[in-house]
Write a protein that holds these residues in place. Structure first.
Motif, PDB file in Angstrom:
ATOM      1  N   ALA A 174       0.871  -1.031   0.145  1.00 41.42           N
ATOM      2  CA  ALA A 174       0.076  -0.135  -0.063  1.00 41.42           C
ATOM      3  C   ALA A 174       0.636   1.016  -0.060  1.00 41.42           C
ATOM      4  O   ALA A 174       0.200   2.629  -0.430  1.00 41.42           O
ATOM      5  N   MET A 175       1.675   1.199   0.654  1.00 38.63           N
ATOM      6  CA  MET A 175       2.622   2.644   0.971  1.00 38.63           C
ATOM      7  C   MET A 175       4.021   1.937  -0.646  1.00 38.63           C
ATOM      8  O   MET A 175       4.237   3.624  -0.321  1.00 38.63           O
ATOM      9  N   GLY A 176       4.716   1.481  -1.140  1.00 37.86           N
ATOM     10  CA  GLY A 176       5.193   1.130  -2.047  1.00 37.86           C
ATOM     11  C   GLY A 176       6.786   1.217  -0.862  1.00 37.86           C
ATOM     12  O   GLY A 176       7.256   0.720  -0.705  1.00 37.86           O
ATOM     13  N   ALA A 177       7.741   2.480  -1.989  1.00 40.87           N
ATOM     14  CA  ALA A 177       8.567   2.954  -1.919  1.00 40.87           C
ATOM     15  C   ALA A 177       8.743   3.756  -0.467  1.00 40.87           C
ATOM     16  O   ALA A 177       9.966   3.690   0.053  1.00 40.87           O
ATOM     17  N   ALA A 178       8.060   4.433   0.165  1.00 38.79           N
ATOM     18  CA  ALA A 178       7.579   4.561   1.795  1.00 38.79           C
ATOM     19  C   ALA A 178       8.291   4.473   2.626  1.00 38.79           C
ATOM     20  O   ALA A 178       9.062   4.704   3.903  1.00 38.79           O
ATOM     21  N   TRP A 179       8.732   2.802   2.072  1.00 39.75           N
ATOM     22  CA  TRP A 179       8.750   1.494   3.499  1.00 39.75           C
ATOM     23  C   TRP A 179      10.556   2.115   3.428  1.00 39.75           C
ATOM     24  O   TRP A 179      11.040   1.982   4.107  1.00 39.75           O
ATOM     25  N   ALA A 180      11.313   2.993   2.468  1.00 37.26           N
ATOM     26  CA  ALA A 180      12.913   3.065   2.656  1.00 37.26           C
ATOM     27  C   ALA A 180      13.387   3.824   3.272  1.00 37.26           C
ATOM     28  O   ALA A 180      14.059   4.140   4.168  1.00 37.26           O
ATOM     29  N   ILE A 181      12.020   4.884   3.702  1.00 36.25           N
ATOM     30  CA  ILE A 181      12.452   5.775   4.828  1.00 36.25           C
ATOM     31  C   ILE A 181      11.815   6.073   6.387  1.00 36.25           C
ATOM     32  O   ILE A 181      12.571   6.079   6.654  1.00 36.25           O
ATOM     33  N   ILE A 182      10.490   4.527   6.084  1.00 36.93           N
ATOM     34  CA  ILE A 182       9.357   4.411   7.228  1.00 36.93           C
ATOM     35  C   ILE A 182      10.948   4.055   8.128  1.00 36.93           C
ATOM     36  O   ILE A 182      10.672   3.972   9.591  1.00 36.93           O
ATOM     37  N   GLN A 183      11.653   3.340   7.954  1.00 41.62           N
ATOM     38  CA  GLN A 183      12.013   2.675   9.296  1.00 41.62           C
ATOM     39  C   GLN A 183      13.403   3.549   9.658  1.00 41.62           C
ATOM     40  O   GLN A 183      13.597   3.063  10.879  1.00 41.62           O
ATOM     41  N   PRO A 184      14.086   4.109   9.075  1.00 38.77           N
ATOM     42  CA  PRO A 184      14.921   5.047   9.450  1.00 38.77           C
ATOM     43  C   PRO A 184      14.482   5.989  10.246  1.00 38.77           C
ATOM     44  O   PRO A 184      15.235   6.445  11.070  1.00 38.77           O
ATOM     45  N   LEU A 185      13.769   6.507   9.376  1.00 38.33           N
ATOM     46  CA  LEU A 185      12.647   7.432  10.109  1.00 38.33           C
ATOM     47  C   LEU A 185      12.632   7.469  11.163  1.00 38.33           C
ATOM     48  O   LEU A 185      12.558   8.129  12.834  1.00 38.33           O
ATOM     49  N   PHE A 186      11.441   6.340  11.523  1.00 32.83           N
ATOM     50  CA  PHE A 186      11.018   5.654  12.511  1.00 32.83           C
ATOM     51  C   PHE A 186      12.377   5.412  14.115  1.00 32.83           C
ATOM     52  O   PHE A 186      11.698   5.765  15.937  1.00 32.83           O
ATOM     53  N   MET A 187      12.963   5.020  13.392  1.00 34.42           N
ATOM     54  CA  MET A 187      14.422   4.092  14.150  1.00 34.42           C
ATOM     55  C   MET A 187      14.179   5.758  15.055  1.00 34.42           C
ATOM     56  O   MET A 187      15.499   6.093  15.989  1.00 34.42           O
ATOM     57  N   MET A 188      15.267   6.241  14.094  1.00 28.18           N
ATOM     58  CA  MET A 188      15.353   8.203  14.396  1.00 28.18           C
ATOM     59  C   MET A 188      15.275   8.490  14.927  1.00 28.18           C
ATOM     60  O   MET A 188      15.427   8.637  16.643  1.00 28.18           O
ATOM     61  N   LEU A 244      20.808   0.414  -3.370  1.00 26.94           N
ATOM     62  CA  LEU A 244      20.548   1.716  -4.186  1.00 26.94           C
ATOM     63  C   LEU A 244      19.499   2.591  -4.007  1.00 26.94           C
ATOM     64  O   LEU A 244      19.658   3.983  -3.589  1.00 26.94           O
ATOM     65  N   VAL A 245      18.443   2.554  -4.394  1.00 28.11           N
ATOM     66  CA  VAL A 245      17.499   2.672  -4.633  1.00 28.11           C
ATOM     67  C   VAL A 245      16.535   3.459  -3.524  1.00 28.11           C
ATOM     68  O   VAL A 245      16.192   4.427  -3.653  1.00 28.11           O
ATOM     69  N   ASP A 246      16.975   2.118  -2.777  1.00 23.56           N
ATOM     70  CA  ASP A 246      15.821   2.457  -1.027  1.00 23.56           C
ATOM     71  C   ASP A 246      16.726   3.774  -0.437  1.00 23.56           C
ATOM     72  O   ASP A 246      16.312   4.333   0.678  1.00 23.56           O
ATOM     73  N   LEU A 247      18.583   3.580  -0.849  1.00 23.18           N
ATOM     74  CA  LEU A 247      19.196   4.417   0.311  1.00 23.18           C
ATOM     75  C   LEU A 247      19.118   6.114  -1.058  1.00 23.18           C
ATOM     76  O   LEU A 247      19.158   6.608   0.110  1.00 23.18           O
ATOM     77  N   LEU A 248      18.934   6.287  -1.808  1.00 17.76           N
ATOM     78  CA  LEU A 248      18.021   7.123  -1.979  1.00 17.76           C
ATOM     79  C   LEU A 248      17.632   7.549  -2.104  1.00 17.76           C
ATOM     80  O   LEU A 248      17.199   9.053  -1.919  1.00 17.76           O
ATOM     81  N   ILE A 249      16.113   7.398  -1.868  1.00 21.30           N
ATOM     82  CA  ILE A 249      14.894   7.747  -1.455  1.00 21.30           C
ATOM     83  C   ILE A 249      14.872   7.807   0.014  1.00 21.30           C
ATOM     84  O   ILE A 249      14.498   9.161   0.707  1.00 21.30           O
TER      85      ILE A 249
END
Length: 309
Positions: free
Chosen positions: A80-94, A165-170
């Motif tokens: 449902a959230m697509g590539a946003a999962w690449a941001i969610i993990q480091p963001l919430f851990m932060m 690398l795509v997740d890293l760029l996002i």
């Protein structure tokens, strides 16, 4: 003498048979091929000091692209959230680390904001840990491809790193936003960031390649790796600065190649913070050794993939 006579008789019989076939209008049988004097080894590991053929990789570059793109699509298919999962993990851990280790425990961040301090450590770590976890099982997950078609097998773990690398760029979009919000000054020090992230990529490729080959031979690796990465997280200066470690034990921290990378990324963001060149040099040397050694070990084990997988 007996052997020579037998050989002469065989040659005469063969000549007579050929003559009869020619008179009858039949196609002549091809002469038997001579066997080589010494055995020919078809599947042997390379003993070259340069075990990786760059020419072969360039010839299969399109396959690397398609496998990378396939991994990206499979990862986010029917989400449902697509590539946003690449941001969610480091963001919430932060956010969690900023509250518990920053506000509640008051961990030193050496003048950086809690958000920028923890995110700058989590960004390379998330990319690295994901790459080695997925890379370790990449060959096993592509067993049907390996046993049917020939191509450089190292392309498979490399495609996993490429997808990461795509997740890293996002995720770097949030990193750039935090840097702007906290008024990180534009200075020549920021030019170190691409080099440090490239170093992280090469380190991920080295460990991912080595672990992929080991998992084919020893399936215990996939069970032990989650525990190893948990321990590895805490021995990497992500939730604390390297300065809190006593000087006499700091050499142990330098043995972790991620130490110099994380410290270098943070130094790039602070104008008055000097680079820890010792850590960066050690991390670079370890990355080169790990990458070359991993590729060499991969090529040595590669000949048995089809039998073991």
């Amino acid at each position: 003498m007996a052997n020579e006579s037998a050989g002469v008789l065989e040659e005469r019989e063969s000549a007579v048979e050929t003559e009869r076939e020619s008179e009858a209008g039949l196609p002549q049988s091809a002469p038997p091929e001579r066997l080589p004097e010494s055995p020919v080894v078809v599947n042997d590991a390379r003993d070259s000091l340069v075990p990786l053929s760059l020419k072969e990789l360039v010839a299969h570059r399109e396959l690397l692209y398609f496998l990378t793109w396939r991994d990206i699509k499979v990862k986010y298919k029917q989400t449902a959230m697509g590539a946003a999962w690449a941001i969610i993990q480091p963001l919430f851990m932060m956010l969690v680390f900023s509250v518990f280790f920053g506000i509640f425990m008051g961990v030193s961040t050496e003048g950086m904001s809690y958000f920028l301090f923890f995110y700058s450590g989590l960004l390379p770590w998330t990319f690295f840990s994901t790459a080695i976890m997925l890379g370790s099982v990449s060959l096993v997950n592509n067993a049907n491809l390996i046993t049917k078609v020939y191509f450089p097998r190292i392309i498979i773990p490399a495609s996993v790193v490429g997808a990461g690398l795509v997740d890293l760029l996002i995720a770097s979009v949030i990193f750039a936003g935090l840097a702007v919000y906290h008024d990180v000054s534009l200075s020549p020090k920021l030019l170190m960031l691409p080099a440090l992230f490239l170093l992280t990529t090469l380190l991920s490729l080295g460990f991912g390649t080595w672990l992929a080959a080991l998992t084919v031979k020893y399936r215990d690796v996939r069970h032990a790796l989650p525990f190893v990465t948990q321990v590895w997280f805490f021995v990497t200066p992500i939730i604390y600065p390297l300065s809190v470690v006593d000087e006499k034990w700091r050499w142990m921290m330098y043995a972790n190649p991620l130490t110099g990378i994380v410290e270098g990324i943070r130094a790039s963001l602070v104008a008055d913070k000097a680079f820890n060149w010792t850590g960066i040099y050690v991390s670079t040397a370890l990355t080169v050794v790990i990458l070359v050694g991993s590729v060499y070990a991969f090529r040595r084990i590669e000949k048995s993939f089809a039998d073991l997988i």
